[in-house]
Design a protein around this motif. Structure first.
Motif, PDB file in Angstrom:
ATOM      1  N   TYR A   1      -2.337  -1.319  -9.589  1.00 50.77           N
ATOM      2  CA  TYR A   1      -1.476  -0.462  -8.771  1.00 50.77           C
ATOM      3  C   TYR A   1      -0.015  -0.840  -8.935  1.00 50.77           C
ATOM      4  N   ALA A   2       0.263  -2.116  -9.174  1.00 51.82           N
ATOM      5  CA  ALA A   2       1.650  -2.515  -9.414  1.00 51.82           C
ATOM      6  C   ALA A   2       2.166  -1.827 -10.674  1.00 51.82           C
ATOM      7  N   ALA A   3       1.333  -1.812 -11.728  1.00 51.57           N
ATOM      8  CA  ALA A   3       1.754  -1.155 -12.966  1.00 51.57           C
ATOM      9  C   ALA A   3       1.979   0.334 -12.716  1.00 51.57           C
TER      10      ALA A   3
ATOM     11  N   VAL B   1       4.222  -6.076 -18.639  1.00 48.77           N
ATOM     12  CA  VAL B   1       4.984  -5.230 -19.558  1.00 48.77           C
ATOM     13  C   VAL B   1       5.727  -4.144 -18.778  1.00 48.77           C
ATOM     14  N   ALA B   2       5.048  -3.560 -17.779  1.00 53.21           N
ATOM     15  CA  ALA B   2       5.704  -2.520 -16.982  1.00 53.21           C
ATOM     16  C   ALA B   2       6.897  -3.102 -16.223  1.00 53.21           C
ATOM     17  N   ALA B   3       6.735  -4.327 -15.715  1.00 49.72           N
ATOM     18  CA  ALA B   3       7.838  -4.958 -14.995  1.00 49.72           C
ATOM     19  C   ALA B   3       8.993  -5.246 -15.948  1.00 49.72           C
TER      20      ALA B   3
ATOM     21  N   VAL C   1       6.085  -3.536  -7.105  1.00 47.03           N
ATOM     22  CA  VAL C   1       5.057  -4.576  -7.229  1.00 47.03           C
ATOM     23  C   VAL C   1       4.674  -5.082  -5.845  1.00 47.03           C
ATOM     24  N   LEU C   2       5.710  -5.346  -5.056  1.00 47.09           N
ATOM     25  CA  LEU C   2       5.481  -5.831  -3.700  1.00 47.09           C
ATOM     26  C   LEU C   2       4.739  -4.776  -2.885  1.00 47.09           C
ATOM     27  N   GLY C   3       5.159  -3.516  -3.061  1.00 41.32           N
ATOM     28  CA  GLY C   3       4.528  -2.405  -2.345  1.00 41.32           C
ATOM     29  C   GLY C   3       3.048  -2.333  -2.676  1.00 41.32           C
ATOM     30  N   ALA C   4       2.717  -2.440  -3.969  1.00 41.81           N
ATOM     31  CA  ALA C   4       1.321  -2.360  -4.393  1.00 41.81           C
ATOM     32  C   ALA C   4       0.528  -3.516  -3.813  1.00 41.81           C
ATOM     33  N   LEU C   5       1.110  -4.700  -3.866  1.00 40.48           N
ATOM     34  CA  LEU C   5       0.432  -5.886  -3.346  1.00 40.48           C
ATOM     35  C   LEU C   5       0.099  -5.716  -1.862  1.00 40.48           C
ATOM     36  N   VAL C   6       1.105  -5.356  -1.091  1.00 39.41           N
ATOM     37  CA  VAL C   6       0.908  -5.221   0.352  1.00 39.41           C
ATOM     38  C   VAL C   6      -0.089  -4.107   0.645  1.00 39.41           C
ATOM     39  N   PHE C   7       0.073  -2.987  -0.057  1.00 40.47           N
ATOM     40  CA  PHE C   7      -0.806  -1.841   0.183  1.00 40.47           C
ATOM     41  C   PHE C   7      -2.272  -2.209  -0.090  1.00 40.47           C
TER      42      PHE C   7
END
Lengths: 327, 396, 268, 287
Positions: A47-49, A173-175, A266-272
């Protein structure tokens, strides 16, 4: 009308300070924890990607795209079909990425002339059209019966690690792409487009080419992600590959982290993912409603996301004031 | 360094998700269920059946494992009819909740996804509501399904129906583009052709079809003697109502799996009359069994008493799947996953649901499945002979 | 000297109405040319046609000898055809420096972002906005925004600069400063075309005037001569007042007098 | 084939329902610039209310039009005034996400309270045969009611003070505000009317279709397509778009099968978005 999201001062340089430790922590998960954590970490990376990818078109460029699932689904089908045709798995992932990028370029050429709501609706319609196409083109996609892929050999722990590191690499890679884009000429041009498309045109930004490039970049890793997750699940079907829910969830993650910030998604995906996981196991019947409540809360109380709208500034400002008060 | 915090918090949060200490003398069965989303209704039925079985097993002290009674705990999580999440939850149940065994969610598609996970970990998976052979022909060793293969249904039906109503020559087939309904449509086309019928209409409709007027009108123009439609309850209720409204009819109207579900008959009322179908189970086939229920009647009474609704094949098959698992554990005398798997593979029992014997692919051995028709608001079995209560009547 | 910009019989219709009708003119290198005309005369449309914002319905635009009729705005600015807007168009949430750097990077061909920022700083100093470089564009006052717009255009290193009413909304002291600034720009060798309402500005800056009325070029030439042209007077003030009006510097002339248009096809 | 009256009738009857599904959604989109992701669930909510009133209280479902519509009007007004108004001027992404979140809540609650089991009002009204053409009576009623309600809305928008205020805000928000029109109330009123139309549509749907939460997303999808085909924010546009979609699905479904029919609706929508984003009616039908 202009859909602008990002704030004036983006704390972009702060990104790496937490991203690197987070990435290292994630990378260690499958080595020290059991497969369940590895799987959660895989979802975080996935999801972060996706959220980072969405951020290119939705955050940097300011186009409210809901095409994520179209790209993920296309990547999944392309990867599955190629793998079933005998292509080695990793090669199929790369090929699926290329197919998705090509599709995004053509699609972008067609739909990026729309703006605001029209673009939003058009991009959702793409997902639904792709689902119907996959469902009716039985000879290629297996139609409603879906497609099976071979189960990855070597036992669950091995498979879990392989797919985790695959997703992890995609996220990194996306980051890196986001970091590069933020400093690049293209990224600067996209921010110009996001702020004022006509003015961007006037200062010499090739607006159409930039938007298409952004759309392709936003699709690229969705395609890879789709192909990897198809190999991971080893079965795909139209409604799940082209999932409307996913196409709506990914922008929410990016918003949660801070749309337009470089690594906020990335943070959003992690928390979600963590919140969703917790809700799912704690509230059997009401998990979806709880998630809805969180989304509504986010819109009202965290409009710029965790990293945007100066949450960090506000916090550090408060800290500084406290320090001054105590000094 | 203050900013390292988010990373640490994240890892801590991941760790916090683990469940508290687990007791050793309990058998844990994981059940991913669709309690919200498109299959919510079906998920609920599975949940009901599981609870009946669970109550009885634990009331008897649990499952007898080599002389020691072990209580059973069911771990249910809603996967929201979302394939990715089904996979995620199955994995979570195995690695995190340390379940010993799994049950599959509703439908062939989602069973496939969970079967992939179960196979990887070597966890026996009891699939109560998957009947498409494409699920079972993947070479999975740990997948066991209590429904019998679809194939036999259409074959028997084609032969039997065309004999029962003389002059049956043309069949119109409309199927939902989805794993199970589609395979039933495809198989019916083959069976009908083998039985010498002419297929005059053969289409599928996509998931997300709101209205059937067009397809039905087109079908009507082909003047079929037999109309055969597959789908889920919501599709079939609407299709049947629209058939009546648009005066689309034929001597034989078959819907799969419409009449096997009580809500289909409830929602349609008199319109359900005459519609024929097939099912994997019918309550009129009374089996005496050596399981927690003892007989079909007891199961039905228990179900009706608890939930104020008639059980259908989903409930029966779901309870039977757990019975099969229970018997296999008792036979193996251990909760060791591989040994229970072997016990399942060689299991041969009679349950309230009927005989269970898994074939080489893990599917319950083909047997004569009930063919049914709604007559005067009641489901009447037409076949096989031991449970036969009536003959096929032409739709007026 | 060959013209830098040549506009040849350019027309643009909106729903059958000609907003610009068969306009032809040339800009020679180093000139400052004023484009005047009453409201709705089609001045901004003409600028839009020249810079690729609008595609002409008929006619051609030549820049440095190349046919650029079909160009897009971004191509125009990369070629060296820059413009400012009547209503300023900053990137509101970027800093002043970033705004100008955008011009330097994309239109001005700067090789990198640091280089673009150096160029931008130079032009911010030139227009006197350097102290506000880190402020957000949104927070600027109107005169400062106009300067920002100018700096942005200059950073594109234009050969021709089309200034669309840069003085609108400014007070007379600010206008004086703006005139000075435009002079300095011209001194750098930039050819300027100025859309202007204020005759004071036009007369103090322009070598030549073009007069647009109802989409047609009705006069062009020396500012004083053009201003006394009866057709121009009439266009500005209506025939009723044309007879008594003296302020533009010349007496009333017969309104029926033919107007000299060197390119021949200026109006019909 | 073009002339087969049954295909035409099927298309028109379905199309009128589509128009009714879309008209409230379109109004909200056009005036507030809000894509209301809850629209489908609002329709289903009203369908459930109608169903349960019929089942338990034996209320004639047609009568429920008079009960459910005002209820949803009030619900919509409160929702807009209390919540959505606060973010209404933010970008489309924000408002869409908000209504998506609200939809998740409503959908989940309906699932728990009503359960997803498809249920149906068995008030079968028979059908009207004219030669080979069969017209189901309930669909006929629903069609006329859908058309009637849509025209009524059109008339109200034209003649009432509130209606004129809504149209004024749609055309130029700032000018309307300067003229002293209370924008917040107008927005709330618009959303409320949108919800009211969803309510009315839910009643008609409950009469003709099985009620289940499963189709809420489907209804939303139809509203999207109709809106784009007809042009958003316009009552006549929704009518034209709805009828057009109904006819397209009916004809293509007959010629090329149901799969193609649904796909074609979406493809047409994308093509129209690219080539004619103002819809078939363009800006002409402003109300």
């Amino acid at each position: 009308m202009k859909s602008s999201i990002s704030s004036v001062r983006r704390p972009r340089r702060q990104g790496l300070v937490w991203f690197v430790p987070l990435a290292i922590a994630l990378a260690l998960v499958p080595l020290f924890f059991n497969n369940y954590y590895a799987q959660q970490a895989t979802f975080v990376c996935m999801y972060a990607a996706l959220a980072l990818s969405w951020n290119v078109i939705g955050g940097f460029t300011g186009y409210p795209s809901f095409s994520t699932a179209a790209f993920v689904g296309l990547g999944a089908y392309a990867g599955a079909i190629l793998q079933n045709a005998g292509m080695p798995m990793m090669l199929a992932w790369v090929a699926a990425t290329a197919v998705t990028a090509l599709f995004a370029a053509v699609l972008g050429y067609a739909i990026l002339r729309m703006k605001g709501h029209y673009f939003a609706i058009g991009s959702i319609a793409i997902v639904e059209s792709m689902r119907l196409l996959a469902s009716s083109w039985s000879s290629l996609t297996g139609g409603g019966e879906g497609l099976n892929l071979p189960i990855f050999p070597g036992g669950p722990d091995h498979a879990g690690r392989v797919f985790f590191y695959a997703m992890f690499v995609v996220m990194i890679v996306a980051a890196m792409m986001s970091l590069w884009l933020d400093r690049s000429r293209l990224g600067f041009g996209l921010r110009c487009v996001q702020q004022n498309e006509d003015a961007a045109d006037m200062v010499g930004v090739n607006v159409n080419a930039s938007k298409i490039a952004a759309f392709v970049l936003s699709a690229l890793f969705c395609g890879t992600t789709g192909a990897i997750s198809a190999s991971w699940v080893s079965y795909i079907s139209p409604p799940d590959a082209f999932s409307i829910l996913m196409t709506l969830k990914v922008p929410v993650m990016a918003l949660l982290g801070g749309a337009g910030t470089v690594l906020g998604p990335v943070l959003g995906a992690l928390v979600f993912v963590l919140v969703e996981q917790t809700l799912m196991s704690r509230f059997l019947d009401y998990s979806q409603a709880m998630l809805g409540v969180i989304i509504v809360f986010l819109i009202f109380f965290l409009p710029g996301g965790l990293l945007g709208a100066g949450l960090f500034e506000r916090l550090s400002g408060r800290l500084a004031r406290l320090r001054r008060a105590s000094a | 360094m203050r900013l390292l915090k988010p990373a640490l918090i994240a890892v801590a949060a991941l760790a916090a998700l683990s469940r508290p200490a687990l007791a050793d003398d309990v058998i844990r069965i994981g059940a991913p269920l669709a309690l919200t989303g498109g299959l919510a209704d079906e998920g609920k039925k599975q949940q009901m059946a599981y609870s009946l079985w669970l109550k009885r097993v634990n009331a008897a002290g649990g499952i007898d494992v080599a002389g020691k009674k072990m209580k059973v705990e069911m771990i249910e999580i809603d996967y929201q009819t979302d394939e990715k999440r089904a996979q995620q939850i199955a994995e979570r149940m195995i690695t995190q909740d340390k379940v010993d065994f799994l049950t599959a969610p509703f439908g062939s598609g989602h069973t496939k996804v969970v079967a992939g996970v179960a196979e990887r970990y070597g966890v026996p998976l009891m699939a109560a509501v998957a009947s498409s052979e494409s699920v079972f022909n993947q070479g999975y060793k740990f997948l066991f399904g209590t429904l019998a293969p679809n194939g036999g249904i259409t074959e028997n039906m084609a032969i039997m129906f065309s004999k029962a109503i003389p002059g049956t020559k043309k069949i119109a087939i409309l199927g939902r583009e989805d794993v199970f309904p589609k395979s039933m449509a495809v198989e019916m086309k083959a069976s009908a052709e083998r039985a010498g019928l002419q297929v005059v209409y053969n289409e599928t409709y996509p998931v997300g079809t709101l209205d059937h007027a067009t397809a039905l009108s087109k079908m009507k123009s082909t003047q079929p003697d037999w109309i055969y439609i597959t789908g889920y309850s919501q599709d079939l209720i609407l299709a049947r109502k629209q058939m009546v409204d648009l005066k689309v009819t034929a001597p034989i109207v078959t819907m799969l799996t419409g009449p096997s579900y009580q809500e289909y008959i409830n929602a349609l009322g008199p319109m359900a009359n005459g519609v024929s179908s097939a099912s994997w189970w019918h309550q009129s086939a009374n089996f005496k069994s050596n399981d927690v229920f003892g007989s079909t009647d007891v199961f039905v009474k228990d179900f009706v008493g608890t939930f104020k609704a008639d059980p259908d094949y989903v409930g029966a098959s779901s309870a039977a799947a757990l019975i099969a698992l229970q018997k296999a554990i008792e036979k193996a005398g251990t909760t060791d996953k591989a040994k229970v798997r072997d016990a399942l593979a060689s299991l041969e029992i009679v349950t309230f649901y009927g005989p269970i014997k898994f074939g080489a692919n893990g599917m319950n051995q083909g047997r004569d499945l009930p063919i049914i028709q709604v007559q005067n608001g009641k489901v009447v079995p037409l076949y096989p002979d031991p449970i036969k209560q009536g003959t096929l009547q032409a739709v007026r | 000297m060959s013209p830098l910009l040549r506009v040849e019989g350019v027309s643009r219709y909106f729903g059958g109405v000609a907003a610009v009708n068969k306009v032809s003119f040339e800009l020679a290198p180093g000139e400052i040319v004023g484009l005047i005309g009453p409201n709705g005369a089609g001045k901004t449309t003409l600028v839009n046609l020249v810079t690729g914002v609008l595609r002409p319905s008929a006619g051609r635009v030549w820049f440095e000898g190349a046919d650029v009729t079909a160009q897009r705005p971004w191509q125009a600015s990369r070629r060296g055809l820059a413009r400012t807007f009547q209503i300023v168009q900053p990137f509101p949430q970027m800093t002043v420096l970033e705004n100008v750097a955008a011009g330097a990077l994309f239109g001005g061909g700067a090789a990198s972002r640091p280089e673009a920022e150096d160029v931008a700083m130079e032009f911010l100093e030139f227009v006197g906005l350097a102290p506000l470089a880190e402020r957000s564009a949104m927070s600027l006052t109107l005169p400062s925004r106009k300067r920002l717009e100018l700096a942005k255009s200059l950073a594109m290193r234009p050969k021709v600069l089309l200034l669309d009413e840069v003085n609108a909304g400014l007070n007379s002291a600010e206008i004086g400063a703006a005139i000075e600034l435009i002079r300095q720009i011209a001194a750098r060798g930039v050819t300027i075309m100025l859309i202007e309402h204020l005759m004071k500005v036009v007369f103090s800056l322009c070598d030549r005037l073009l007069v647009l009325h109802h989409g047609e070029l009705i006069a062009q030439g020396d500012p004083r001569a053009v201003a006394s042209d009866p057709a121009v007077v009439k266009a500005y003030l209506g025939s009723k007042y044309a007879a008594q009006e003296q302020q533009v510097g010349a007496g009333p002339v017969d309104a029926a007098d033919p107007v000299d248009t060197p390119s021949g096809g200026g109006h019909d | 084939m073009f002339l087969d009256p049954q295909i035409l009738a099927n298309g028109l009857m379905l199309g009128a329902l589509y128009a009714c599904i879309a008209v409230g959604f379109s109004l909200v989109w056009g005036v507030l610039n809000v894509i209301n992701m809850m629209h489908g669930s609002l329709i289903i909510l009203s369908g459930y209310l109608t169903f349960f009133a019929w089942l338990h209280l034996k209320v004639n479902p047609f009568l429920m039009l008079l009960v459910v519509s005002p209820l949803l009007f009030a619900f919509g007004y409160a929702l807009q005034y209390g919540l959505i108004n606060r973010v209404v001027s933010r970008p489309v992404l924000t408002t869409l996400t908000l209504t998506f979140g609200l939809d998740m809540i409503l959908y989940n609650l309906m699932n728990v309270v009503f359960e997803a089991t498809p249920r149906r009002i068995t008030l079968d009204l028979g059908s009207l045969s004219m030669g080979d053409v069969v017209l189901p009576n309930d669909r006929l009623f629903a069609m006329f009611l859908a058309l009637g309600l849509t025209l009524l809305l059109f008339w109200v928008m034209r003649t009432s003070r509130a209606g004129r205020a809504i149209v004024a805000v749609r055309m130029d928000r700032d000018a309307a505000a300067l003229m002293g029109i209370p924008i917040r109330q107008v927005y709330a009123m618009t959303f409320a009317i949108g919800a009211l139309m969803a309510g009315a549509c839910g009643v008609l749907l409950a009469i003709t279709f099985p009620v289940t939460t499963n189709i809420s997303g489907l209804l939303l999808g139809k509203a999207f397509v109709v809106c784009v085909i007809g042009g958003l924010g316009s009552v006549p546009g929704a009518l034209v778009g709805g009828l057009a979609l109904g006819l397209i699905e009916s004809y293509t479904g007959t010629w090329w099968g149901p799969q193609t029919a649904v796909l074609l609706g979406f493809v047409l929508m994308i093509v129209l978005l690219m080539t004619r984003p103002t819809g078939l009616l363009g800006k002409a039908g402003y109300e």
